[in-house]
Design an enzyme around this catalytic site. Structure first.
Site, mmCIF file in Angstrom:
data_model
loop_
_atom_site.group_PDB
_atom_site.id
_atom_site.type_symbol
_atom_site.label_atom_id
_atom_site.label_comp_id
_atom_site.label_asym_id
_atom_site.label_seq_id
_atom_site.Cartn_x
_atom_site.Cartn_y
_atom_site.Cartn_z
ATOM 1 N N GLU A 53 -3.656 3.748 2.444
ATOM 2 C CA GLU A 53 -3.777 4.642 3.504
ATOM 3 C C GLU A 53 -3.567 6.208 3.832
ATOM 4 O O GLU A 53 -3.460 6.552 3.301
ATOM 5 C CB GLU A 53 -2.652 3.762 4.495
ATOM 6 N N HIS A 80 1.080 -1.383 -0.261
ATOM 7 C CA HIS A 80 0.142 0.326 0.132
ATOM 8 C C HIS A 80 0.288 1.309 -0.101
ATOM 9 O O HIS A 80 2.667 1.084 0.156
ATOM 10 C CB HIS A 80 -1.065 0.259 1.068
#
Ligand code: CO
Length: 134
Positions: free
Chosen positions: A130, A79
């Site tokens: 995120e 991520h």
């Protein structure tokens, strides 16, 4: 809304080996391992001048990165994390556009002691994203 790139996260099957690669082969500064049971991972940060690399190893039987490592047994990019000034305002703005927040939709405290949340990769063109409030 988006600020700096806080980190790029790489899932790895062997955190000690990955940290050693970054420390000795790549000559980077690497933090001590930190266990985050609430997130199901143990993390190490590779500290770069302009951002960080987060190395993630599964922790516990229900780790959210276990399935990723089954598909990518050698590890890989997991991520990206962007900084936002107000995570609740960012979440509400995204949810209003139809984006899905993973989990119960509420921020959790991340590895830096600050609130984080994750957006479904299907809503961000295939990349797990995120957000961290800084
Ligand atoms: Co992260």
């Amino acid at each position: 809304m988006l600020g700096r790139l806080n980190h790029v996260a790489l899932a790895v099957p062997d955190l000690a080996a990955a940290a050693e690669t970054y420390r000795t082969k790549l000559g980077a500064s690497v933090t001590a391992p930190q266990s985050l049971p609430e997130h199901g991972v143990t993390v190490v940060f590779v500290e770069l001048d302009n951002t960080k690399i987060e190395l993630l190893e599964p922790l516990g039987a229900t780790s959210p990165i276990a399935a990723f490592l089954e598909k990518n047994p050698k590890g890989g990019m997991h991520h990206l994390c962007y900084e936002v000034p107000d995570i609740i305002a960012a979440r509400d703005r995204l949810v209003a556009t139809g984006a899905r927040v993973l989990g119960d939709g509420e921020p959790k405290i991340g590895a830096h002691g600050k609130p984080v949340l994750f957006l479904h990769p299907g809503d961000v063109h295939g990349t797990l994203t995120e957000l961290e409030q800084v």
